[in-house]
Motif scaffolding. Structure first.
Motif, PDB file in Angstrom:
ATOM      1  N   LEU A   1       0.830  -1.203   0.000  1.00  0.00           N
ATOM      2  CA  LEU A   1       0.000   0.000   0.000  1.00  0.00           C
ATOM      3  C   LEU A   1       0.863   1.251   0.000  1.00  0.00           C
ATOM      4  CD1 LEU A   1      -2.860  -0.966   2.490  1.00  0.00           C
ATOM      5  CD2 LEU A   1      -2.876  -1.045  -0.004  1.00  0.00           C
ATOM      6  N   VAL A   2       1.980   1.206   0.722  1.00  0.00           N
ATOM      7  CA  VAL A   2       2.925   2.321   0.690  1.00  0.00           C
ATOM      8  C   VAL A   2       3.529   2.446  -0.700  1.00  0.00           C
ATOM      9  CG1 VAL A   2       5.070   3.244   1.666  1.00  0.00           C
ATOM     10  CG2 VAL A   2       3.412   2.078   3.147  1.00  0.00           C
ATOM     11  N   ALA A   3       3.824   1.275  -1.300  1.00  0.00           N
ATOM     12  CA  ALA A   3       4.379   1.278  -2.652  1.00  0.00           C
ATOM     13  C   ALA A   3       3.393   1.863  -3.663  1.00  0.00           C
ATOM     14  CB  ALA A   3       4.770  -0.143  -3.065  1.00  0.00           C
ATOM     15  N   LEU A   4       2.097   1.758  -3.374  1.00  0.00           N
ATOM     16  CA  LEU A   4       1.073   2.303  -4.264  1.00  0.00           C
ATOM     17  C   LEU A   4       0.815   3.793  -4.029  1.00  0.00           C
ATOM     18  CD1 LEU A   4      -1.506  -0.641  -4.198  1.00  0.00           C
ATOM     19  CD2 LEU A   4      -0.116   0.080  -6.150  1.00  0.00           C
ATOM     20  N   GLY A   5       1.478   4.368  -3.014  1.00  0.00           N
ATOM     21  CA  GLY A   5       1.392   5.814  -2.829  1.00  0.00           C
ATOM     22  C   GLY A   5       0.754   6.286  -1.543  1.00  0.00           C
TER      23      GLY A   5
ATOM     24  N   TRP B   1       1.621   6.353   5.879  1.00  0.00           N
ATOM     25  CA  TRP B   1       1.459   5.293   6.879  1.00  0.00           C
ATOM     26  C   TRP B   1       0.071   5.307   7.504  1.00  0.00           C
ATOM     27  CZ3 TRP B   1       0.568   5.678  12.159  1.00  0.00           C
ATOM     28  CH2 TRP B   1       0.630   6.954  12.712  1.00  0.00           C
ATOM     29  N   VAL B   2      -0.532   6.470   7.681  1.00  0.00           N
ATOM     30  CA  VAL B   2      -1.869   6.550   8.281  1.00  0.00           C
ATOM     31  C   VAL B   2      -2.906   5.927   7.349  1.00  0.00           C
ATOM     32  CG1 VAL B   2      -3.697   8.112   9.071  1.00  0.00           C
ATOM     33  CG2 VAL B   2      -1.307   8.607   9.641  1.00  0.00           C
ATOM     34  N   GLN B   3      -2.844   6.285   6.074  1.00  0.00           N
ATOM     35  CA  GLN B   3      -3.807   5.744   5.111  1.00  0.00           C
ATOM     36  C   GLN B   3      -3.699   4.235   4.997  1.00  0.00           C
ATOM     37  OE1 GLN B   3      -2.430   8.100   1.809  1.00  0.00           O
ATOM     38  NE2 GLN B   3      -4.059   9.633   2.038  1.00  0.00           N
TER      39      GLN B   3
ATOM     40  N   ILE C   1       4.430  -1.049   7.423  1.00  0.00           N
ATOM     41  CA  ILE C   1       4.270   0.296   6.874  1.00  0.00           C
ATOM     42  C   ILE C   1       5.436   1.190   7.289  1.00  0.00           C
ATOM     43  CG2 ILE C   1       2.867   2.397   7.011  1.00  0.00           C
ATOM     44  CD1 ILE C   1       0.434   0.392   7.383  1.00  0.00           C
ATOM     45  N   LEU C   2       5.783   1.147   8.575  1.00  0.00           N
ATOM     46  CA  LEU C   2       6.886   1.974   9.066  1.00  0.00           C
ATOM     47  C   LEU C   2       8.214   1.535   8.461  1.00  0.00           C
ATOM     48  CD1 LEU C   2       5.940   2.358  12.851  1.00  0.00           C
ATOM     49  CD2 LEU C   2       5.680   4.049  11.017  1.00  0.00           C
ATOM     50  N   THR C   3       8.398   0.232   8.343  1.00  0.00           N
ATOM     51  CA  THR C   3       9.653  -0.268   7.783  1.00  0.00           C
ATOM     52  C   THR C   3       9.793   0.117   6.316  1.00  0.00           C
ATOM     53  OG1 THR C   3       9.556  -2.158   9.295  1.00  0.00           O
ATOM     54  CG2 THR C   3      11.075  -2.329   7.447  1.00  0.00           C
ATOM     55  N   THR C   4       8.713  -0.019   5.552  1.00  0.00           N
ATOM     56  CA  THR C   4       8.756   0.329   4.125  1.00  0.00           C
ATOM     57  C   THR C   4       8.937   1.829   3.936  1.00  0.00           C
ATOM     58  OG1 THR C   4       7.276  -1.524   3.672  1.00  0.00           O
ATOM     59  CG2 THR C   4       7.565   0.077   1.914  1.00  0.00           C
ATOM     60  N   SER C   5       8.255   2.627   4.772  1.00  0.00           N
ATOM     61  CA  SER C   5       8.437   4.081   4.701  1.00  0.00           C
ATOM     62  C   SER C   5       9.874   4.445   5.044  1.00  0.00           C
ATOM     63  CB  SER C   5       7.475   4.777   5.659  1.00  0.00           C
ATOM     64  OG  SER C   5       6.133   4.535   5.293  1.00  0.00           O
TER      65      SER C   5
END
Length: 500
Positions: free
Chosen positions: A70-74, A77-79, A295-299
């Motif tokens: 989801l992070v990769a899709l834009g 972290w909240v979203q 999410i945090l790790t990917t960000s």
């Protein structure tokens, strides 16, 4: 507890039902020991067993990649966190509704399906569920094999990582994939009790690898500040909502398979309270935990490397510390074995056994699952986050939702949770033989619900205008459409005496 002489069924004080005498059904072609109702004395799973089951199933590499994608899709972290949490809370509803029958009657998912699709017709949905599980088994085995490959590569050196390429991958990766596959087959061959014990001791350990990944990235990124400040590429306007609803359906679809076949596990439940509380504590908390970590790790990886690396094995391979890589990925390998056995082997083992009860045991069904999981080429399914969420998860989620709709309508609204337990195993007669072993109403409801849900599938491997263009707007809401469509059509087609 009193024995009902007419049906030879014993009712427990908490509402659970037992079939004491199997004499009348033991010779049926639709009966074997693995599919038979579990005796009350063997229904021993506690609240912790169900919590540990969910911890083992949720804390795995594909769960991580689901959130990271989801992070990769834009999304920021909240979203991403809100999307996943909401999806888990929604799918928990049909999951608990279908779990009830397993605990009450001690029956697995394919036998439960017989009550609505017919003794033979149940194979339609059981095999649909089974083949999806086979694909998931392959995906989990592939990503687990990749993690194992990174571990060995850190110890063996560049010769292992840069080995000659065979069929598009280095041959050492294929070897790790095969080794990972063999270990899982050995465990499943020993049966459900071996799986329960494995889940219990791995559950507390599987969080370690993900926390190590997060801690390392946070330290390298200079704390959580740079991670949390990574902006959304979508904003909160129209661009976000276009991605949100298909992504939400994908999050629901991730566990939509388990929402059908949880009776495979809850049939061993010590009570309805134990299985329900165990799942209420297990699914939302463990998935929210893995979601926020991923999410945090990917960000953090975006802040460090300038790109969203949504594969934890690939991310770990970039770390400088060999010790960190080994601790993280050994834990992730254990987590993936735990999740794969419970989520993707138990159900198809029962499903294949249900198709040929006298020839296929639970263990043989597990072996069939493993073979199909390789043949389906899982490395292609997980190669791209867009295909992973919108094509793969979205499409099959809509199909299975229509089955869940039939189950909920049939069990809760029409049968009022009452099933004729012996009749679920009878050939040529009984309440669930319908016509030649098939209930056309359930099949029709599933077909209509599925077409409404996924008929408009678009993008990825599907036409840009949708398979059926006028249904394209429904595809972004495929799981809800499938669930409601299957439920309403089944209720509409039910005979009047059932509705009374």
């Amino acid at each position: 507890m009193a024995l009902d002489s007419a049906t030879q069924v014993t009712a427990d004080p908490d509402g659970r039902v037992e079939l004491r005498d199997h004499t009348a059904i033991a010779d049926s072609p639709h009966y074997n020991r693995d599919l038979a109702p579990v005796p009350l004395e063997e229904r021993t799973w506690s609240t912790y067993n169900f919590f540990a089951l969910w911890m083992g199933m949720a804390h795995n590499i594909p769960s991580y990649t689901l959130a990271a994608s989801l992070v990769a899709l834009g999304m920021d972290w909240v979203q991403a966190f809100l999307t996943i949490t909401l999806g888990n809370l929604i799918v928990l509803v049909p999951m608990l509704l279908n779990s009830h029958a397993g605990t009450k009657y001690g029956i697995p998912f394919p036998v439960f399906a017989r009550a609505f699709y017919g003794i033979r017709g149940a194979n339609l949905v059981a095999l649909l569920r089974a083949f999806i599980a086979c694909a998931w088994f392959g995906i989990q085995t592939w990503v687990g094999g990749k993690a194992l490959h990174v571990i060995v590569g850190r110890l063996a050196g560049d010769g292992w990582v840069d080995a000659p390429v065979v069929l598009g991958q280095v041959w050492t990766l294929w070897l790790c994939f095969l080794a990972f596959w063999v270990v899982q087959m050995l465990i499943i061959w020993r049966g459900m009790e071996a799986i329960r014990r494995f889940e219990n001791w791995t559950a507390p350990l599987v969080s370690v690898g993900f926390l190590v990944l997060l801690g390392y990235v946070a330290v390298k990124a200079g704390g959580f500040g740079p991670i949390l400040s990574e902006p959304s590429k979508l904003g909160w306007g129209a661009d976000f909502w276009k991605v949100f609803f298909p992504s939400l359906m994908g999050m629901i679809a991730f566990w939509s398979t388990l929402s059908l076949n949880m009776p495979d596990f809850t049939r061993f439940g010590g009570s309805q309270r134990k299985q329900a509380i165990g799942q209420l504590l297990g699914l939302p908390t463990t998935m929210s935990f893995i979601a926020i970590v991923a999410i945090l790790t990917t960000s953090g990886a975006m802040a460090l490397y300038g790109e969203a690396i949504w594969d934890p094995a690939e991310l770990a391979s970039r770390f400088d510390s060999t010790a960190v890589v080994l601790v993280a990925l050994v834990a992730l390998v254990l987590a993936t074995v735990s999740a794969n056995l419970a989520a993707n082997v138990v159900s198809p083992s029962y499903d294949f056994s249900n198709a040929f009860p006298k020839k296929i045991t639970f263990a043989v069904g597990g072996l069939i699952t493993g073979v199909i999981g390789i043949v389906i080429q899982p490395w292609r399914l997980i190669s791209d986050p867009g295909i992973y969420i919108f094509a793969w998860l979205g499409f099959y989620g809509g199909l299975l939702a229509s089955v869940a709709g039939v189950f909920i309508a049939g069990y809760w609204m029409l049968a009022k949770t009452r099933l004729a337990l012996p009749d679920l195993y009878l050939a040529g007669r009984g309440a669930y033989w319908f016509k030649a072993g098939w209930n056309w109403r359930a099949v029709a409801a599933t077909l209509v619900g599925s077409v409404l849900a996924v008929g408009g599938a678009y993008n990825g491997p599907f036409p840009a205008d949708g398979l059926i263009p006028f249904l394209k707007p429904l595809y972004d809401y495929n799981w809800v459409v499938g669930l409601v469509g299957g439920m309403l059509v089944y209720l509409a087609l039910a005979p009047r005496r059932e509705k009374a």
